[in-house]
Design a protein around this motif. Structure first.
Motif, PDB file in Angstrom:
ATOM      1  N   LYS A  64       0.829  -1.208   0.000  1.00 33.75           N
ATOM      2  CA  LYS A  64       0.000   0.000   0.000  1.00 33.75           C
ATOM      3  C   LYS A  64       0.861   1.255   0.000  1.00 33.75           C
ATOM      4  O   LYS A  64       0.528   2.250  -0.657  1.00 33.75           O
ATOM      5  CB  LYS A  64      -0.961  -0.022   1.188  1.00 33.75           C
ATOM      6  N   ALA A  68       0.741   3.879  -3.044  1.00 35.25           N
ATOM      7  CA  ALA A  68       0.424   5.293  -2.823  1.00 35.25           C
ATOM      8  C   ALA A  68       1.401   6.193  -3.578  1.00 35.25           C
ATOM      9  O   ALA A  68       1.058   7.313  -3.970  1.00 35.25           O
ATOM     10  CB  ALA A  68       0.457   5.608  -1.331  1.00 35.25           C
ATOM     11  N   TYR A 146      -8.735   4.616  -3.102  1.00 31.09           N
ATOM     12  CA  TYR A 146      -7.528   3.868  -3.460  1.00 31.09           C
ATOM     13  C   TYR A 146      -7.769   3.040  -4.721  1.00 31.09           C
ATOM     14  O   TYR A 146      -6.893   2.944  -5.588  1.00 31.09           O
ATOM     15  CB  TYR A 146      -7.112   2.966  -2.306  1.00 31.09           C
ATOM     16  N   LYS A 149      -7.545   5.282  -7.704  1.00 30.28           N
ATOM     17  CA  LYS A 149      -6.155   5.635  -7.999  1.00 30.28           C
ATOM     18  C   LYS A 149      -5.470   4.514  -8.774  1.00 30.28           C
ATOM     19  O   LYS A 149      -4.697   4.756  -9.694  1.00 30.28           O
ATOM     20  CB  LYS A 149      -5.386   5.919  -6.703  1.00 30.28           C
TER      21      LYS A 149
END
Length: 204
Positions: A64, A68, A146, A149
């Motif tokens: 994660k 990111a 998320y 994204k």
């Protein structure tokens, strides 16, 4: 025959892969191969840590944290791919050296990683964006933000359509898409397509 299967996250590639597996095909999941390499290839993990400091903790990749960074910055995603594609390609070639009669290479980066050069036919699995978002949220326990994204960082369905020889649209029910998968495999001579049995009336 070697089939290359690609498409964005959450598009439904697993359905096609399951039918190939039932036909006796070897499934080469490049995401799974990548994660196995992260566990066994210390050089790969070290290269990722050098390129993206703070994403590796106690010898484990923080997916994660890495996501990111790369999903919002195309140049950093390209850098990550440059590190990982070569290692995954070598691992796939090693598996194909076993000469399976039927194999499927499942890779979102099928073309970027030159895996398409190993394939007899390439297939794009495409699906509506909202369906993909919901699948990702449910499957991976991530937030909508998320998931969006991740999809924003990936190629468009149109790109996959243009690159692949075949496109299967997963834009209906699960059964409808399964029927498309079976029809495709029958066209390739991999399986014999048989009509669904008529429902028998309930016996009293």
């Amino acid at each position: 025959m070697i089939i290359g299967i690609t498409g964005g996250s959450g598009s439904g590639k697993t359905t096609l892969l399951k039918h190939i597996a039932r036909a006796g095909g070897l499934i080469l999941d490049c995401d799974a191969i990548y994660h196995e390499l992260l566990r066994t290839d210390k050089t790969l993990l070290s290269d990722i840590e050098k390129a993206f400091p703070g994403t590796v903790h106690q010898g484990q990749l923080d997916r994660k944290a890495l996501g990111a960074i790369v999903f919002s910055q195309p140049e950093k995603l390209a850098r990550l791919n440059a590190i990982t594609h070569g290692a995954v390609y070598a691992a796939v070639v090693q598996e194909l050296e076993k000469k399976p009669a039927l194999a499927a290479i499942d890779a979102i980066g099928l073309f970027e990683g030159r895996l398409d050069t190993l394939c007899d036919v390439t297939v794009a699995v495409c699906a509506p964006r909202e369906d993909r978002i919901l699948r990702l949220m449910k499957r991976e326990g991530i937030s909508r933000e998320y998931a969006c994204k991740r999809l924003d960082a990936q190629r468009s369905d149109e790109w996959f359509r243009k690159k692949c020889r075949v496109c299967l649209d997963n834009d209906g029910t699960i059964d409808a898409f399964a029927t498309k998968c079976v029809a495709f495999l029958a066209e390739q001579g991999i399986i014999v397509e048989t009509p669904l049995e008529e429902e028998k009336p309930n016996e009293c």
